[in-house]
Design a protein around this motif. Sequence first.
Motif, PDB file in Angstrom:
ATOM      1  N   GLU A 198      10.545   8.734   8.649  1.00  0.00           N
ATOM      2  CA  GLU A 198      10.583   7.543   7.529  1.00  0.00           C
ATOM      3  C   GLU A 198       9.672   6.372   7.959  1.00  0.00           C
ATOM      4  O   GLU A 198       9.651   5.935   8.832  1.00  0.00           O
ATOM      5  CB  GLU A 198      11.923   6.973   7.667  1.00  0.00           C
ATOM      6  N   ILE A 199       8.699   5.980   7.014  1.00  0.00           N
ATOM      7  CA  ILE A 199       7.760   4.960   7.135  1.00  0.00           C
ATOM      8  C   ILE A 199       7.997   3.995   6.135  1.00  0.00           C
ATOM      9  O   ILE A 199       7.869   4.310   4.897  1.00  0.00           O
ATOM     10  CB  ILE A 199       6.381   5.624   7.134  1.00  0.00           C
ATOM     11  N   ARG A 200       8.514   2.578   6.344  1.00  0.00           N
ATOM     12  CA  ARG A 200       8.690   1.767   5.270  1.00  0.00           C
ATOM     13  C   ARG A 200       8.454   0.532   5.662  1.00  0.00           C
ATOM     14  O   ARG A 200       8.353   0.018   6.786  1.00  0.00           O
ATOM     15  CB  ARG A 200      10.375   2.028   4.893  1.00  0.00           C
ATOM     16  N   PHE A 201       8.359  -0.547   4.699  1.00  0.00           N
ATOM     17  CA  PHE A 201       8.297  -1.723   4.753  1.00  0.00           C
ATOM     18  C   PHE A 201       9.815  -2.389   4.668  1.00  0.00           C
ATOM     19  O   PHE A 201      10.760  -1.842   4.044  1.00  0.00           O
ATOM     20  CB  PHE A 201       7.494  -2.841   3.925  1.00  0.00           C
ATOM     21  N   GLN A 202      10.092  -3.298   5.333  1.00  0.00           N
ATOM     22  CA  GLN A 202      11.491  -4.007   5.413  1.00  0.00           C
ATOM     23  C   GLN A 202      11.408  -5.446   5.800  1.00  0.00           C
ATOM     24  O   GLN A 202      10.686  -5.954   6.421  1.00  0.00           O
ATOM     25  CB  GLN A 202      12.593  -3.166   6.300  1.00  0.00           C
ATOM     26  N   THR A 203      12.324  -6.328   4.892  1.00  0.00           N
ATOM     27  CA  THR A 203      12.537  -7.672   5.262  1.00  0.00           C
ATOM     28  C   THR A 203      13.795  -7.811   6.187  1.00  0.00           C
ATOM     29  O   THR A 203      14.763  -7.717   5.742  1.00  0.00           O
ATOM     30  CB  THR A 203      12.599  -8.551   4.165  1.00  0.00           C
ATOM     31  N   ILE A 219       8.157   2.761  11.678  1.00  0.00           N
ATOM     32  CA  ILE A 219       7.865   4.390  11.738  1.00  0.00           C
ATOM     33  C   ILE A 219       9.204   5.053  12.323  1.00  0.00           C
ATOM     34  O   ILE A 219       9.409   4.715  13.599  1.00  0.00           O
ATOM     35  CB  ILE A 219       6.820   4.839  12.341  1.00  0.00           C
ATOM     36  N   ARG A 220       9.988   5.488  11.642  1.00  0.00           N
ATOM     37  CA  ARG A 220      11.471   6.028  12.402  1.00  0.00           C
ATOM     38  C   ARG A 220      11.710   7.639  12.403  1.00  0.00           C
ATOM     39  O   ARG A 220      11.292   8.187  11.215  1.00  0.00           O
ATOM     40  CB  ARG A 220      12.767   5.722  11.516  1.00  0.00           C
ATOM     41  N   LEU A 221      11.834   7.812  13.468  1.00  0.00           N
ATOM     42  CA  LEU A 221      11.914   9.681  13.746  1.00  0.00           C
ATOM     43  C   LEU A 221      13.420   9.908  13.171  1.00  0.00           C
ATOM     44  O   LEU A 221      14.419   9.491  13.949  1.00  0.00           O
ATOM     45  CB  LEU A 221      11.840   9.925  15.400  1.00  0.00           C
ATOM     46  N   LYS A 222      13.290  10.901  12.546  1.00  0.00           N
ATOM     47  CA  LYS A 222      14.595  11.464  12.014  1.00  0.00           C
ATOM     48  C   LYS A 222      14.962  12.717  12.538  1.00  0.00           C
ATOM     49  O   LYS A 222      16.229  13.474  12.572  1.00  0.00           O
ATOM     50  CB  LYS A 222      14.249  11.790  10.635  1.00  0.00           C
ATOM     51  N   ASP A 223      14.178  13.145  13.670  1.00  0.00           N
ATOM     52  CA  ASP A 223      14.547  14.367  14.385  1.00  0.00           C
ATOM     53  C   ASP A 223      14.170  14.249  15.858  1.00  0.00           C
ATOM     54  O   ASP A 223      13.292  14.362  16.178  1.00  0.00           O
ATOM     55  CB  ASP A 223      13.883  15.709  13.596  1.00  0.00           C
ATOM     56  N   PRO A 273       0.773  -1.066  -0.161  1.00  0.00           N
ATOM     57  CA  PRO A 273      -0.137  -0.180   0.030  1.00  0.00           C
ATOM     58  C   PRO A 273       0.876   1.298  -0.014  1.00  0.00           C
ATOM     59  O   PRO A 273       2.119   1.057   0.286  1.00  0.00           O
ATOM     60  CB  PRO A 273      -0.863   0.121   1.087  1.00  0.00           C
ATOM     61  N   ASP A 274       0.339   2.474  -0.300  1.00  0.00           N
ATOM     62  CA  ASP A 274       0.778   3.628  -0.212  1.00  0.00           C
ATOM     63  C   ASP A 274       1.214   3.934   1.083  1.00  0.00           C
ATOM     64  O   ASP A 274       0.519   3.720   2.099  1.00  0.00           O
ATOM     65  CB  ASP A 274       0.124   4.746  -0.870  1.00  0.00           C
ATOM     66  N   LEU A 275       2.227   4.676   1.513  1.00  0.00           N
ATOM     67  CA  LEU A 275       2.758   4.990   2.651  1.00  0.00           C
ATOM     68  C   LEU A 275       2.751   6.577   2.803  1.00  0.00           C
ATOM     69  O   LEU A 275       3.329   7.163   1.946  1.00  0.00           O
ATOM     70  CB  LEU A 275       4.096   4.342   3.106  1.00  0.00           C
ATOM     71  N   PRO A 276       2.438   7.329   3.948  1.00  0.00           N
ATOM     72  CA  PRO A 276       2.468   8.675   4.037  1.00  0.00           C
ATOM     73  C   PRO A 276       3.912   9.224   4.064  1.00  0.00           C
ATOM     74  O   PRO A 276       4.838   8.209   4.364  1.00  0.00           O
ATOM     75  CB  PRO A 276       1.618   9.075   5.454  1.00  0.00           C
ATOM     76  N   LYS A 277       4.154  10.246   3.693  1.00  0.00           N
ATOM     77  CA  LYS A 277       5.389  10.913   3.396  1.00  0.00           C
ATOM     78  C   LYS A 277       5.536  12.000   4.487  1.00  0.00           C
ATOM     79  O   LYS A 277       4.949  13.121   4.091  1.00  0.00           O
ATOM     80  CB  LYS A 277       5.858  11.184   1.887  1.00  0.00           C
ATOM     81  N   LEU A 278       6.305  11.947   5.465  1.00  0.00           N
ATOM     82  CA  LEU A 278       6.314  13.388   6.197  1.00  0.00           C
ATOM     83  C   LEU A 278       7.819  13.340   6.555  1.00  0.00           C
ATOM     84  O   LEU A 278       8.809  12.692   6.151  1.00  0.00           O
ATOM     85  CB  LEU A 278       5.972  12.761   7.633  1.00  0.00           C
ATOM     86  N   LYS A 279       8.039  14.758   6.590  1.00  0.00           N
ATOM     87  CA  LYS A 279       9.355  15.419   6.510  1.00  0.00           C
ATOM     88  C   LYS A 279      10.400  14.800   7.668  1.00  0.00           C
ATOM     89  O   LYS A 279      11.404  14.609   7.459  1.00  0.00           O
ATOM     90  CB  LYS A 279       9.156  16.782   6.817  1.00  0.00           C
ATOM     91  N   SER A 280       9.735  14.694   8.913  1.00  0.00           N
ATOM     92  CA  SER A 280      10.589  14.186   9.991  1.00  0.00           C
ATOM     93  C   SER A 280      10.517  12.758  10.436  1.00  0.00           C
ATOM     94  O   SER A 280      11.008  12.175  11.316  1.00  0.00           O
ATOM     95  CB  SER A 280      10.116  14.961  11.335  1.00  0.00           C
TER      96      SER A 280
END
Length: 325
Positions: free
Chosen positions: A63-68, A77-81, A54-61
């Motif tokens: 990172e939202i991703r699938f990973q194996t 969901i990773r906080l970059k700040d 599915p589509d995932l939201p894109k936020l400046k601060s």
Amino acid sequence: MVIPNDTPWSGLEAGKVDTRRVDAAARWNWFWAVMPRADATLVLQLSDLPRPAPDLPKLKSLEIRFQTLPGGPILYIRLKDNAQMELFETLCRDVMAAGELAETESEALERAIGRTFRWHYLLRGGKLEVLSEEAQKGLIGEIEVLKLLIAELGPKPALSAWMGPSGAPKDFELKADCIEVKARRGASQPFVKITSEHQLADVPDRRIWLAVLAVDKVQPPHGRTLTEHVDTVTKLLERTEPSSVMDWELHLADVGYDALHDYSAWRWIVSAPEFFAVTEDFPRIAAPVLLGVSGVTFALALSACSPFLKAWNDVRAGLIEGGQA
């Protein structure tokens, strides 16, 4: 970066992916994690990756991703700040609370992504309150047109064409057609408000349509609430194409609709949409406008549009001929 001691991520080791289960009693596999750069992260461990993704939201601060990973697939969901860690913890707990209401892992994933889209809306400037009356009217108008497109094209193409929640210039963008939707009060002056020079602007190789609906507030037991309008489409999708329900809920989250909010105070009746062909001689102010002019807003008299009125059958025939079905 140092993880503060008063957070769920304190004590997790930076320099590698280190995790701690959020709650042993939780229905689904949620983990607090610290990524190699000491970035605070929320992880949902999955049995399988969704197909298609599915589509995932894109936020400046974020990172939202699938990973194996060696232990299996995850959504993270990773906080970059790290300066926003307090807000991020609130976001994480809200996402988990939404996911924990699910009966299946796939539903938990849908709910988690949908709630993250809700935060996408909030962090973009939206509000936690229920949608305003004007926003409710606008959403109901777009839903009525969406239902017509679902009947003609099927759920997935219709939802893919729905651009209104993302703030695009046209509410629906199809292969050969664009549709701008305007909801108005039936008893109001016979005008609709055009809020941008781009809403009725030409698009190369596409027909432009203006769809106008009357959406009026009424007293119980008449009409339906916004929640009931939404539920009608949800049930339709669950019956005909369940795989489209996530796309539908993501669109709703992006527009600011939250199923947990109480919309019982407002009931609405809605007319069938009228379609006007926006051709070269249609009354409008459209891009490109004079250099230095932008954000053009104007009132469009529906009486001036009447020569351009077309039956839905004329519109739908063009959709089919344009290869939308």
